[in-house]
Design an enzyme around this catalytic site. Structure first.
Site, PDB file in Angstrom:
ATOM      1  N   PHE A  16     -13.120  -6.817   0.982  1.00 53.19           N
ATOM      2  CA  PHE A  16     -14.046  -7.921   1.254  1.00 53.19           C
ATOM      3  C   PHE A  16     -13.310  -9.099   1.885  1.00 53.19           C
ATOM      4  O   PHE A  16     -12.290  -9.548   1.354  1.00 53.19           O
ATOM      5  CB  PHE A  16     -14.699  -8.342  -0.066  1.00 53.19           C
ATOM      6  CG  PHE A  16     -15.722  -9.434   0.049  1.00 53.19           C
ATOM      7  CD1 PHE A  16     -16.848  -9.262   0.820  1.00 53.19           C
ATOM      8  CD2 PHE A  16     -15.558 -10.627  -0.648  1.00 53.19           C
ATOM      9  CE1 PHE A  16     -17.803 -10.260   0.913  1.00 53.19           C
ATOM     10  CE2 PHE A  16     -16.502 -11.632  -0.571  1.00 53.19           C
ATOM     11  CZ  PHE A  16     -17.629 -11.452   0.213  1.00 53.19           C
ATOM     12  N   SER A  84      -9.507  -2.682  -2.990  1.00 51.52           N
ATOM     13  CA  SER A  84     -10.364  -3.751  -3.495  1.00 51.52           C
ATOM     14  C   SER A  84     -11.844  -3.356  -3.370  1.00 51.52           C
ATOM     15  O   SER A  84     -12.254  -2.343  -3.923  1.00 51.52           O
ATOM     16  CB  SER A  84     -10.055  -5.051  -2.743  1.00 51.52           C
ATOM     17  OG  SER A  84     -10.650  -6.149  -3.380  1.00 51.52           O
ATOM     18  N   MET A  85     -12.657  -4.129  -2.640  1.00 46.00           N
ATOM     19  CA  MET A  85     -14.049  -3.728  -2.453  1.00 46.00           C
ATOM     20  C   MET A  85     -14.138  -2.401  -1.727  1.00 46.00           C
ATOM     21  O   MET A  85     -15.084  -1.628  -1.936  1.00 46.00           O
ATOM     22  CB  MET A  85     -14.831  -4.792  -1.688  1.00 46.00           C
ATOM     23  CG  MET A  85     -16.324  -4.471  -1.558  1.00 46.00           C
ATOM     24  SD  MET A  85     -17.227  -5.598  -0.486  1.00 46.00           S
ATOM     25  CE  MET A  85     -16.733  -4.986   1.134  1.00 46.00           C
ATOM     26  N   ASP A 185      -2.279  -9.367 -10.310  1.00 46.79           N
ATOM     27  CA  ASP A 185      -3.236  -9.421  -9.204  1.00 46.79           C
ATOM     28  C   ASP A 185      -4.031 -10.712  -9.369  1.00 46.79           C
ATOM     29  O   ASP A 185      -4.691 -10.912 -10.393  1.00 46.79           O
ATOM     30  CB  ASP A 185      -4.147  -8.189  -9.248  1.00 46.79           C
ATOM     31  CG  ASP A 185      -5.072  -8.065  -8.058  1.00 46.79           C
ATOM     32  OD1 ASP A 185      -5.487  -9.098  -7.509  1.00 46.79           O
ATOM     33  OD2 ASP A 185      -5.394  -6.923  -7.677  1.00 46.79           O
ATOM     34  N   HIS A 215      -2.320  -8.372  -4.996  1.00 46.86           N
ATOM     35  CA  HIS A 215      -3.576  -7.689  -4.705  1.00 46.86           C
ATOM     36  C   HIS A 215      -3.505  -6.787  -3.474  1.00 46.86           C
ATOM     37  O   HIS A 215      -3.907  -5.625  -3.510  1.00 46.86           O
ATOM     38  CB  HIS A 215      -4.706  -8.706  -4.531  1.00 46.86           C
ATOM     39  CG  HIS A 215      -6.034  -8.057  -4.286  1.00 46.86           C
ATOM     40  ND1 HIS A 215      -6.633  -7.219  -5.203  1.00 46.86           N
ATOM     41  CD2 HIS A 215      -6.877  -8.086  -3.217  1.00 46.86           C
ATOM     42  CE1 HIS A 215      -7.780  -6.786  -4.727  1.00 46.86           C
ATOM     43  NE2 HIS A 215      -7.943  -7.288  -3.519  1.00 46.86           N
TER      44      HIS A 215
END
Length: 247
Positions: A16, A84-85, A185, A215
């Site tokens: 994202f 992530s997303m 993260d 992250h």
């Protein structure tokens, strides 16, 4: 981005407010090993954050779903992976496409939204356009992620809804799974990876803790480990399926 290689395909999904730049070294590594790789740009990303404001999870998911179908037409075996997303998108693909997908790799997958921000978001997004960005959480000096410096709140609200949907669908994920997550993260808590591990129905599950990365681990100190471990995961499963089909 496509690289035409073997009959084994991998779909990579970026995160994202990010872009394919965060995944490109991973894509190049897999392509160099001879795999067929797809790394699409999600709608609203890679331009201005204002463009992301006019998109939602349905647009992002439709893009990776379309790319997956192209790979399924071209390859005998297809894997999905995401950061992530992008990890959430990969898990939803796995939940919905079942045995058509041979395995899943997620790096710091996002499955929850901060409670306080999430509670206020339905109202605040109509009053405030954006908030500070989340890009470039990287421990390695001198490395920068190409991502937006602002997070559009309408899009954030849609991402929150995606995470809620994906959590409900995790029991439908049955494929072999590799989860790699950073111990530290600043964007997605490591507990999000535990949500995945606790709720999928997969029986072939590997968890790897990344000690030296934040992250955006695909650009951080542990990047080479992610690349090598994922390739090993793909080839192990591809070899197993080839042996089974030849039996």
């Amino acid at each position: 981005m496509y690289h035409e290689g073997s009959t084994t395909g991998v779909l990579l999904c970026h995160g994202f407010t990010g872009s394919p730049q965060s995944m490109r070294p991973w894509a190049r590594y897999l392509a160099d090993q001879g795999l067929t790789v797809s790394l699409p740009l999600l709608p609203g990303h890679g331009t201005r954050w204002q463009d992301l404001q006019h998109t939602g999870w349905q647009d992002w998911y439709a893009t990776v779903d379309r790319e997956l179908r192209v790979l399924l037409d071209r390859c005998e075996q297809v894997f999905v992976a995401g950061l992530s997303m992008g990890g959430a998108l990969a898990l939803r693909l796995a939940a919905r496409h079942g045995d058509a997908i041979s395995g899943v790799v997620v790096v710091n997958p996002a499955t929850t939204f901060p409670k306080l921000e999430g509670y206020a978001l339905p109202l605040v997004r109509h009053l405030v356009t954006s908030t500070k960005g989340i890009a470039s959480d990287i421990r390695k000096p001198g490395v920068v992620e190409t991502g937006y410096d602002r997070v559009p709140l309408h899009a954030a609200y849609s991402a929150r809804n995606l995470f809620r949907l994906v959590r409900a669908e995790l029991p439908q994920v049955t494929q072999p799974l590799l989860v790699l997550h950073s111990r530290v993260d600043h964007v997605v808590p490591p507990s999000d990876s535990q949500v995945v591990l606790d709720n999928v129905s997969s029986t072939d599950v590997t968890e790897t803790v990344l000690e030296q990365s934040y992250h955006v681990a695909t650009l951080d100190h542990d990047a080479e480990r992610i690349f090598a471990d994922s390739y090993g995961f793909f080839t192990r499963l591809a070899t197993r399926m080839t042996a089974r089909d030849g039996a």
